[in-house]
Write an enzyme that holds these catalytic residues in place. Structure first.
Site, PDB file in Angstrom:
ATOM      1  N   ASP A  17       0.792  -1.235   0.000  1.00 24.71           N
ATOM      2  CA  ASP A  17       0.000   0.000   0.000  1.00 24.71           C
ATOM      3  C   ASP A  17       0.832   1.297   0.000  1.00 24.71           C
ATOM      4  OD1 ASP A  17      -1.592  -2.116   0.777  1.00 24.71           O
ATOM      5  OD2 ASP A  17      -2.178  -1.257   2.682  1.00 24.71           O
ATOM      6  N   ARG A  70      -7.094  -1.509  11.914  1.00 21.90           N
ATOM      7  CA  ARG A  70      -5.869  -0.945  11.314  1.00 21.90           C
ATOM      8  C   ARG A  70      -6.141   0.122  10.261  1.00 21.90           C
ATOM      9  NH1 ARG A  70      -5.895  -6.424   9.834  1.00 21.90           N
ATOM     10  NH2 ARG A  70      -6.522  -6.834   7.684  1.00 21.90           N
TER      11      ARG A  70
HETATM   12  C1  FRU Z   1      -3.768  -3.794   2.738  1.00 13.94           C
HETATM   13  C2  FRU Z   1      -3.102  -4.217   4.032  1.00 13.94           C
HETATM   14  C3  FRU Z   1      -3.472  -3.286   5.172  1.00 13.94           C
HETATM   15  C4  FRU Z   1      -2.316  -3.467   6.120  1.00 13.94           C
HETATM   16  C5  FRU Z   1      -1.151  -3.642   5.175  1.00 13.94           C
HETATM   17  C6  FRU Z   1      -0.106  -4.619   5.646  1.00 13.94           C
HETATM   18  O1  FRU Z   1      -3.073  -4.235   1.619  1.00 13.94           O
HETATM   19  O2  FRU Z   1      -3.416  -5.559   4.353  1.00 13.94           O
HETATM   20  O3  FRU Z   1      -4.730  -3.546   5.760  1.00 13.94           O
HETATM   21  O4  FRU Z   1      -2.140  -2.368   6.959  1.00 13.94           O
HETATM   22  O5  FRU Z   1      -1.688  -4.099   3.947  1.00 13.94           O
HETATM   23  O6  FRU Z   1       0.998  -4.616   4.770  1.00 13.94           O
END
Ligand code: FRU
Length: 509
Positions: free
Chosen positions: A38, A170
């Site tokens: 992300d 999160r």
């Molecule tokens: C989305 C995700 C988020 C998390 C991150 C972990 O792609 O799963 O929810 O914070 O990637 O890398």
């Protein structure tokens, strides 16, 4: 002795050969080594754009997520910096997960020292090595200059999920409340104890102490989002004025995991969708429950907008991850030890309740006009201006009377094709076919029905192994990884009757 995770990441970066890989993009942000997912903490400062991102430098050998950091002055060329957040604290030692940024103006100090001008909110992920039990906390990193990054000594700000929810808690996004100066809001993705997804809203006046306001609700949506997937990842809100109605709208963009695929649409492992309403308190009012995918491509997830300080306003720019969960099996892992990229930044607008997205860097006025000569009735006609180039941005416009037209990237043996097909009754389809490319695993062909009246215009940003299609002036966007023959250059116009009435291009390599 504690492991020096910063030194280990820098060593991996220094040893990396990723940028020498012929698939490594020129104008898309990709990891210097290992895996990227992300976008995080996107912000604009004095005309410079900073992008942070989920970064796993030791992928595929070890899954440990840092925040990578890069910056750009032109939104096309990115300079990598040292990782900004190292997962070396007790609360983030299983990963510094996604989050966002706030940039404070001088007069907004919130009682904070100047060293806190840039605020980054992220999720500390902790998995118990014995029980594998997860704890998710919300944490803060501050920076005075975007070179030094300091974890807040009183982290975590929110040590655990509230009652009624699981540890799937999160991806904080924080923004100023436009309706209540001096107040900040945070939105987070959560899973309820009944294993359905939702978003929570928190509020703070000092960016340090946060109080739970409640769950985001949709009073006018007739229950559409009450049981909508098992977890919501990366929720965010952007405020836009609808170009058609002049109404100010709040657009919720989020990634609900576990939505059933339809005949057409929602084909990716997890989708990214948006819905439109007006945020009042914790209610997204006037949202009738309709939603749509942000991008119809094979690879797209977890977008977020660039944060700005009030004294440096500008358009809403969105960047997404051109990837999906559990789909790291791309050729670049073998050839260069890296995987995934971010999309190019896109300007977003709202028109009649629908998102429009266009590349934030438009084609320059002096872009080369395309000469598509020697048109054949069958097959593909090379675009001379793209010969020898593997990274470019072009615009094509077809004659509205054409029943079939499109573009082929790569040569006949190893290519991606993009075709527009029009039926006699006026129905229009986009068909993207990468079945003859080097990456076909997670979707080889996809058909998208175009909204009625979509103009026959296509803008393409192709960058070695990633392609973004902007159809009909941004009414539909389609992102895909396009591993054509290594080092393949150029593109051809395809179709029996294609007749581009206008076309132009710039090359980046
Ligand atoms: C989305 C995700 C988020 C998390 C991150 C972990 O792609 O799963 O929810 O914070 O990637 O890398």
């Amino acid at each position: 002795m504690t492991e020096d995770l910063r030194a280990a990441a820098l060593e991996a970066i220094n040893r990396s050969q990723a940028a020498a890989d012929s698939d490594y993009p020129v104008v898309h942000l990709a990891p210097p080594v290992g895996r990227l997912n992300d976008p995080n903490g996107l912000l604009v400062e004095g005309g410079t754009y900073h992008a942070f991102y989920q970064f796993s430098p030791f992928h595929p050998h070890r899954k440990l997520v840092y925040w990578g950091h890069a910056s750009s002055d032109d939104l096309l060329h990115w300079t990598q910096h040292e990782p900004a957040i190292i997962p070396d604290s007790y609360y983030d030692r299983s990963g510094a997960y996604s989050g966002g940024a706030v940039v404070l103006d001088e007069d907004e100090a919130c009682g904070l020292p100047a060293s806190s001008r840039y605020q980054f909110f992220y999720t500390g992920n902790l998995k118990d090595p014995v029980t594998d039990e997860r704890t998710a906390s919300q944490c803060l990193v501050t920076s005075p200059d975007l070179e030094r990054f300091t974890k807040w000594p009183d982290n975590p700000l929110l040590p655990a999920h509230p009652a009624g929810y699981t540890a799937h808690f999160r991806d904080p996004q924080v923004w100023r409340d436009p309706d209540d100066p001096g107040s900040f809001r945070m939105i987070l993705g959560v899973q309820r104890e009944d294993l359905t997804g939702a978003a929570l809203l928190y509020r703070s006046e000092d960016l340090r102490s946060w109080r739970l306001e409640g769950e985001l609700s949709f009073p006018d949506a007739d229950g559409a989002f009450d049981h909508f997937g098992y977890m919501w990842e990366c929720p965010g809100l952007v405020r836009l004025t609808d170009e058609l109605t002049g109404q100010v709208r709040d657009v919720l963009i989020w990634c609900p995991q576990g939505i059933a695929p339809e005949d057409e649409g929602y084909e990716n492992i997890f989708p990214c969708v948006y819905t439109v309403g007006c945020l009042e308190g914790t209610e997204l009012r006037e949202c009738d429950g309709t939603f749509a995918e942000v991008d119809r491509g094979f690879e797209f997830y977890a977008p977020q907008p660039f944060a700005r300080r009030p004294s440096e306003p500008g358009p809403v720019l969105l960047v997404g991850w051109a990837g999906n969960a559990s789909q790291d099996d791309q050729p670049s892992i073998e050839t260069g030890g890296w995987v995934h990229a971010l999309t190019v930044p896109r300007t977003v607008a709202l028109r009649g309740g629908r998102l429009l997205q266009r590349p934030a860097v438009p084609l320059p006025a002096d872009a080369a006009a395309l000469s598509i000569v020697g048109r054949r009735l069958e097959g593909a006609t090379p675009i001379r201006e793209l010969d020898g180039h593997g990274s470019w941005h072009l615009r094509l416009e077809a004659d509205p009377a054409d029943a079939r037209w499109g573009l082929r990237i790569g040569d006949e043996a190893c290519c991606v094709t993009i075709e527009f097909l029009y039926d006699d009754d006026g129905a229009a389809r986009l068909v993207v076919d990468r079945s003859r490319s080097r990456y076909t695993r997670h979707g080889a062909t996809r058909t998208v029905t175009l909204p009625a009246g979509t103009p026959p215009r296509l803008e393409v940003v192709h960058d070695r192994s990633i392609t973004e299609l902007f159809v009909g002036d941004g009414a539909l966007v389609f992102t895909l990884r396009s591993f054509v023959a290594p080092g393949t250059t150029g593109a051809s116009v395809i179709g029996e009757s294609v007749h581009p009435v206008a076309g132009c291009a710039v090359c980046f390599d």
